[in-house]
Design an enzyme around this catalytic site. Structure first.
Site, short mmCIF file in Angstrom:
data_model
loop_
_atom_site.label_atom_id
_atom_site.label_comp_id
_atom_site.label_asym_id
_atom_site.label_seq_id
_atom_site.Cartn_x
_atom_site.Cartn_y
_atom_site.Cartn_z
CB CYS A 246 -1.00 0.10 1.07
SG CYS A 246 -2.42 1.15 0.74
CD GLU B 103 -1.97 -6.14 4.40
OE1 GLU B 103 -2.17 -5.12 5.10
OE2 GLU B 103 -1.85 -6.46 3.35
CG HIS C 203 -4.29 -2.95 3.03
ND1 HIS C 203 -2.93 -2.91 3.57
CD2 HIS C 203 -4.41 -1.57 2.83
CE1 HIS C 203 -2.44 -1.71 3.87
NE2 HIS C 203 -3.40 -1.06 3.50
#
Length: 308
Positions: A142, A237, A235
């Site tokens: 990011c 994750e 993102h």
């Protein structure tokens, strides 16, 4: 993957409850193999959540990973206790003489600022320069991806008219990339940002290859030819409730924020989010570890300094 993290790190309990194999330090020392040394520069405000998210994804291959956490010394987190940082984190000064098979540079909530205005920008530049000679492959997330593209290649970020917030459909620009091996033709990724990078700026740089993108979210994955640098603008994750927590946080602050797109069933925040990015997140990180770290890193980790 048996992931080796400090025994008392809060992530350990969460991961064990999810049946993810966490290897305690004592057991790891008895195995006659060299673990992959992965360094994480955690710039996110909620460091414990990010530690857990990344550990979960790095713990999903047969490889043994030894995780090292660092934070900036030029800026001190207001959202993580000093006790936690002292117990589990080091600074760049503590590790800069070492070499690492891989490194992750996380995002940070500073994207509305110019890069040079960020309090720890000089320190981050020093770290990113150091990765060229001391890290085999660096994975930027990011804002960390935007910072890396700017520092290494002079690619600017641009403000969006409104926050890009939600879960968006993506496709491969380069289907033969090992980073996307096993991916479906269409896959989903969470995004939460106010800025973006432009395709035309990246395409001007011969060293960079756009691997995946989204019609709505723009560029998603960019690689250097040998995968020494990986830039991911989303993102992957994120946990199931991360966007929800961000949405509730912004509402509580009285900020004008739209419901995250393609996240809640029927766009109703009263309903539990529908997770549709988890499998691809695991593939993304296992592919990075396998193809860009494990299979090409030297057995003698000190030789990384010679593989610029």
């Amino acid at each position: 993957m048996p992931i080796r993290i400090p025994n008392d790190l809060p992530a350990v309990k969460t991961l064990l409850n999810e049946n993810i194999f966490v290897m305690h330090e004592q057991r790891a020392l008895t195995q006659d193999i060299r673990p992959l040394k992965i360094l994480v520069l955690n710039l996110m405000p909620n460091k414990i959540a990010t530690e857990t998210q990344l550990s979960r994804l790095l713990g999903n291959t047969p490889l043994q990973v030894e995780l090292e956490l660092i934070h900036t010394s030029s800026y001190h987190s207001k959202n993580t206790s000093s006790e936690h940082l002292l117990a589990f984190y080091k600074t760049f000064e503590d590790v800069k003489e070492q070499t690492f098979d891989g490194m992750i540079i996380t995002g940070a909530p500073v994207e509305k600022m110019e890069f040079e205005e960020v309090e720890y920008w000089d320190e981050l530049c020093e770290i990113m320069e150091w990765t060229k000679t001391h890290v085999h492959s660096t994975f930027h997330i990011c804002w960390g991806a935007q910072a890396g593209l700017y520092y290494h290649y002079g690619i600017n970020k641009y403000s969006l008219d409104s926050k890009l917030f939600g879960v968006f459909e993506h496709t491969a620009d380069y289907k033969n990339s090992m980073l996307l091996r096993g991916f479906d033709d269409k896959f989903f990724v969470p995004h939460s940002r106010h800025t973006t990078v432009k395709r035309e700026d990246i395409e001007k740089v011969d060293a960079l290859k756009i691997v995946a993108s989204s019609e709505k979210a723009g560029i998603y994955a960019v690689l250097t030819e040998n995968g020494k640098q990986v830039f991911i603008t989303g993102h992957s994750e994120y946990d199931a409730n991360t966007l929800h927590d961000e949405y509730m946080r912004d509402l509580s602050k009285g900020e004008s924020i739209d419901v995250p797109e393609n996240y809640y069933p029927d766009d109703n925040p009263e309903k539990s989010p529908l997770v549709k990015w988890r499998s691809h997140a695991h593939l993304l990180y296992s592919n990075w570890l396998n193809y860009f770290v494990y299979q090409t890193t030297p057995f003698d980790i000190n030789e990384i300094k010679n593989n610029k």
